[in-house]
Write a protein that holds these residues in place. Structure first.
Motif, PDB file in Angstrom:
ATOM      1  N   VAL A  41       1.113  -0.991  -0.243  1.00 12.04           N
ATOM      2  CA  VAL A  41      -0.079  -0.061  -0.371  1.00 12.04           C
ATOM      3  C   VAL A  41       0.811   1.399   0.214  1.00 12.04           C
ATOM      4  O   VAL A  41       1.314   1.324   0.838  1.00 12.04           O
ATOM      5  CB  VAL A  41      -0.644   0.500   1.238  1.00 12.04           C
ATOM      6  N   PRO A  42       1.111   1.861  -0.853  1.00 13.03           N
ATOM      7  CA  PRO A  42       2.082   3.732  -0.968  1.00 13.03           C
ATOM      8  C   PRO A  42       1.624   4.204  -0.023  1.00 13.03           C
ATOM      9  O   PRO A  42       0.319   4.240  -0.263  1.00 13.03           O
ATOM     10  CB  PRO A  42       1.748   3.387  -2.705  1.00 13.03           C
ATOM     11  N   ILE A  43       2.132   4.303   0.306  1.00  8.18           N
ATOM     12  CA  ILE A  43       1.385   5.799   1.624  1.00  8.18           C
ATOM     13  C   ILE A  43       2.255   7.156   1.241  1.00  8.18           C
ATOM     14  O   ILE A  43       3.760   7.044   1.559  1.00  8.18           O
ATOM     15  CB  ILE A  43       1.511   4.985   2.728  1.00  8.18           C
ATOM     16  N   CYS A  44       1.528   7.989   1.878  1.00  6.79           N
ATOM     17  CA  CYS A  44       2.198   9.879   1.407  1.00  6.79           C
ATOM     18  C   CYS A  44       1.220   9.923   3.423  1.00  6.79           C
ATOM     19  O   CYS A  44       0.835  10.377   3.223  1.00  6.79           O
ATOM     20  CB  CYS A  44       1.336  10.285   0.327  1.00  6.79           C
ATOM     21  N   LEU A  45       2.154  10.661   3.591  1.00  6.66           N
ATOM     22  CA  LEU A  45       2.872  11.207   5.107  1.00  6.66           C
ATOM     23  C   LEU A  45       2.651  12.983   5.101  1.00  6.66           C
ATOM     24  O   LEU A  45       3.435  13.238   4.647  1.00  6.66           O
ATOM     25  CB  LEU A  45       3.421  10.319   6.104  1.00  6.66           C
ATOM     26  N   GLN A  46       1.430  13.311   5.669  1.00  5.74           N
ATOM     27  CA  GLN A  46       2.185  14.396   5.308  1.00  5.74           C
ATOM     28  C   GLN A  46       1.714  15.643   7.253  1.00  5.74           C
ATOM     29  O   GLN A  46       0.826  15.016   7.463  1.00  5.74           O
ATOM     30  CB  GLN A  46       0.946  15.638   4.735  1.00  5.74           C
TER      31      GLN A  46
END
Length: 372
Positions: free
Chosen positions: A118-123
């Motif tokens: 699961v590619p995940i972007c953390l912001q």
């Protein structure tokens, strides 16, 4: 809950799809990952995958009945408490999502090791220091970086500049950089970030959450899966149509086995060799199920099951394709990519004497009726 403006901005970037803002189970900090939340989200996604008849211009039902949404393009994003939920939901229900975006949340004890596929972007906002959120993203990012190899554990870390004038660092950037197709200043050397102003070097990046996630399509049958079944919160509940099993990609276990707490399973299948390799299990999980279909294996031939890092323990089993397995696995998740024809029961009570057997119709002799 997202603000109206947050919701509007997300919708503006959803060019071909459905944006659903889910309500929490309760008005609490853990609203999106209480036990029942997992059932809510599973059933919501399942219902969105139902086939819907198309209407022609004369309003009559045609014979074409596609899925309402593409099972391989389901995404999850959330802000604040929703960000907390993304960490947990994406790591427990990993097989449902093509990608995830977490904004302004805290990982707590979420099992990030489950995000292999699961590619995940953390912001995060640079000045968002409440509950240690702005430094927790660094800890989570470093953990994902340790796991990263090849196409597994894809991620991006965006720590946004928080202007001095920001009245609330938690919300100072939510309506712009994260949700609109513009470049924003983010910290380049995020690994050395220790708090607001600690790393002055910034770079301009397009950090739009919807556009970032849209680059990815789910692989429902990844060759390698990593499954940590433990949880630091109350155990998640799952829909009644799952029966007594808990599913994860092409693996399954009994929902509440006494020996699964704290267990991690790493497994790989190889279509060319017609084999499944159980690379590792921890904390004495003794029995689990490998689900197979024709896209993964030649089910007409014996399937080799190998255990251990040194690949020294091998058993071979001839599987039986069975309609009850197909019905049970389709009923459980309502996902056409998770229809399996055969099942192998792996027993590791003694790793030196691993036993495998054809599940046949025995383990899925009854199929619970699905609820909408």
């Amino acid at each position: 809950m997202a603000t109206d403006l947050y919701r509007q901005n997300v919708q503006s970037d959803v060019m071909n799809g459905v944006y659903v803002a889910t309500r929490g189970i309760a008005d609490t900090w853990d609203t999106h990952f209480r036990s029942q939340s997992y059932t809510l989200l599973q059933r919501l996604i399942r219902n969105l995958l139902l086939q819907r008849p198309q209407l022609d211009k004369f309003k009559s039902i045609t014979t074409v009945a596609p899925n309402f949404v593409d099972p391989n393009r389901v995404y999850i994003l959330g802000f604040s408490a929703g960000g907390d939920g993304v960490y947990r939901l994406a790591s427990v229900l990993s097989d449902r999502f093509a990608a995830a975006n977490m904004s302004a949340g805290h990982p707590g004890k979420a099992k990030l090791i489950n995000l292999a596929n699961v590619p995940i972007c953390l912001q995060m906002g640079e000045g968002d220091s409440a509950c240690g959120r702005n430094t927790s993203i660094v800890t989570a990012g470093k953990e994902l970086k340790r796991y990263r190899h090849g196409k597994y554990y894809i991620n991006d870390i965006f720590i946004h500049f928080t202007p001095v004038s920001a009245g609330d660092p938690h919300n100072s950037w939510e309506r712009t950089e994260e949700l609109t197709n513009i470049e924003a200043p983010v910290i380049r050397d995020w690994e050395n970030f220790t708090g607001a102003g600690s790393v002055p070097t910034r770079e301009m990046r397009n950090t739009c959450a919807v556009l970032w996630m849209s680059e990815y399509i789910r692989n429902p049958l990844p060759k390698t899966v990593v499954w940590d079944m433990s949880t630091s919160e109350a155990p998640p509940e799952f829909p009644a149509e799952w029966g007594k099993y808990r599913y994860y990609y092409w693996l399954a276990v009994e929902q509440n086995p006494t020996d699964s707490k704290g267990t991690t399973v790493r497994a790989t299948y190889d279509k060319v060799r017609n084999e499944v390799w159980i690379g590792e299990t921890s904390n004495l999980l003794t029995k689990f199920i490998v689900l197979l279909n024709e896209y993964m294996m030649d089910l007409r031939q014996p399937v080799n099951v190998i255990y251990g890092p040194q690949r020294k323990v091998t058993q071979s089993v001839t599987v039986t394709r069975d309609g009850n397995i197909q019905k049970a696995t389709l009923s459980a998740r309502g996902d056409p990519f998770y229809v399996f024809s055969a099942a192998i029961v792996v027993d590791l009570k003694d790793p030196k004497l691993m036993t495998v057997k054809d599940g046949g119709s025995d383990i899925f002799s009854t199929v619970p009726k699905a609820k909408l």
